[in-house]
Design an enzyme around this catalytic site. Sequence first.
Site, PDB file in Angstrom:
ATOM      1  N   GLN A  76      30.404  29.032  32.264  1.00  0.00           N
ATOM      2  CA  GLN A  76      31.043  30.267  32.722  1.00  0.00           C
ATOM      3  C   GLN A  76      32.196  30.586  31.776  1.00  0.00           C
ATOM      4  O   GLN A  76      33.073  29.751  31.555  1.00  0.00           O
ATOM      5  CB  GLN A  76      31.564  30.095  34.153  1.00  0.00           C
ATOM      6  CG  GLN A  76      32.177  31.347  34.754  1.00  0.00           C
ATOM      7  CD  GLN A  76      32.804  31.066  36.110  1.00  0.00           C
ATOM      8  OE1 GLN A  76      33.916  30.534  36.173  1.00  0.00           O
ATOM      9  NE2 GLN A  76      32.101  31.410  37.181  1.00  0.00           N
ATOM     10  N   TYR A 158      40.618  38.090  37.808  1.00  0.00           N
ATOM     11  CA  TYR A 158      40.843  37.753  36.408  1.00  0.00           C
ATOM     12  C   TYR A 158      40.644  38.999  35.541  1.00  0.00           C
ATOM     13  O   TYR A 158      40.418  40.091  36.053  1.00  0.00           O
ATOM     14  CB  TYR A 158      39.967  36.562  36.005  1.00  0.00           C
ATOM     15  CG  TYR A 158      40.319  35.311  36.795  1.00  0.00           C
ATOM     16  CD1 TYR A 158      41.649  34.905  36.907  1.00  0.00           C
ATOM     17  CD2 TYR A 158      39.361  34.581  37.471  1.00  0.00           C
ATOM     18  CE1 TYR A 158      42.007  33.780  37.645  1.00  0.00           C
ATOM     19  CE2 TYR A 158      39.699  33.454  38.219  1.00  0.00           C
ATOM     20  CZ  TYR A 158      41.027  33.059  38.304  1.00  0.00           C
ATOM     21  OH  TYR A 158      41.373  31.965  39.044  1.00  0.00           O
ATOM     22  N   ARG A 301      32.413  23.992  46.724  1.00  0.00           N
ATOM     23  CA  ARG A 301      33.086  22.944  47.485  1.00  0.00           C
ATOM     24  C   ARG A 301      32.105  21.932  48.073  1.00  0.00           C
ATOM     25  O   ARG A 301      32.410  20.741  48.179  1.00  0.00           O
ATOM     26  CB  ARG A 301      33.935  23.576  48.591  1.00  0.00           C
ATOM     27  CG  ARG A 301      35.144  24.329  48.069  1.00  0.00           C
ATOM     28  CD  ARG A 301      35.833  25.135  49.168  1.00  0.00           C
ATOM     29  NE  ARG A 301      37.037  25.782  48.681  1.00  0.00           N
ATOM     30  CZ  ARG A 301      37.059  26.947  48.023  1.00  0.00           C
ATOM     31  NH1 ARG A 301      35.927  27.577  47.765  1.00  0.00           N
ATOM     32  NH2 ARG A 301      38.202  27.469  47.614  1.00  0.00           N
TER      33      ARG A 301
END
Length: 336
Positions: A76, A158, A301
């Site tokens: 990524q 971002y 997670r």
Amino acid sequence: MCQYSAEDGLPNDWHFVHLGARACGGAGIVFTEAVHIEPRGRITRYCLGLWNDEQRDAFKRIAGFVEDQGAVPAIQLGHAGRKASVGRPWEGTRPVPVNAGGWNVISCSEQAYAKGWPAPTAMTKDDIARSMDDLTAATQRACEAGFKVLELHAAHGYLIHQFMSPLSNSRTDEYGGSFENRIRYLLESVSAVRREWPEHLPLFLRLSITDWVDGGWSIEDSLKLCRLLKETGELDLIDCSSGGNDPRQNIPIHPGYQVPFAHRIKEDTGMPTGAIGLINSPDLAESILANGQADLIILGRTLLADPVWPLRAAQILKASDKADWPVQYERSNIFG
């Protein structure tokens, strides 16, 4: 799932073990955390980067091991923009000033992320052009390192997301104002990557489908954008997340809470989608795919907590094509 464990952007043994364990655990695709295209694009000074060949070569070992375990190595790429130069979460995610080891941050406009955060420097046209060059170079290095899937990070407040949202973009040139202008930086970024990324390798885009704030980027904006992206044919999948661009967001979090975004984008635009958002049980993951709500399950997670979750899930669901447990670990296979 940023690890905040690099020095000078270099992946190290922690990243090798961290990503390698998920490959051994049966994940089909193993993604790096966000890897940044220039030093000032890092979230923290401990984040990964791909702006030089030394970093590329360090990633080769990781990508090769992931592939040797039968998983697809993926990366990524992103730039934190005005959310860069902060402390690690366990140290307090607060801005780090220049005199304490931080750096001056950039964005599309001079608006700070939140009260008490520094105002970024607005990017000039030259800055925008330079960022495209940085992205192109990082894409080339990602391919040379052996990654087989690339995802462009345009979510979570971002840099690319900052251009997209009217809450963070107050420019008056061709990169601000109208919807068409605010998505220009994203479209140029996608095209820059696609020109360098091999045509036969998948290109994903992570989007925040909504800002969760009135007057911000909305589901309707995402639908309009994804229809345009579908027409270009440059992308293979939309990774559907949300939020991150404004601290006023109010997100109703529960298992599978972001799945409706993936379903809506898939149904309304025809773009393949990835579902994320506290997908923590095999039954929930299977139901999303079986009901056609998304084309891919993306786990964060859940895999932090259990690296072999995919292998266990496959056995619980009695998958006929499940991956084999590593022979070294077969004695621990409680499901037989």
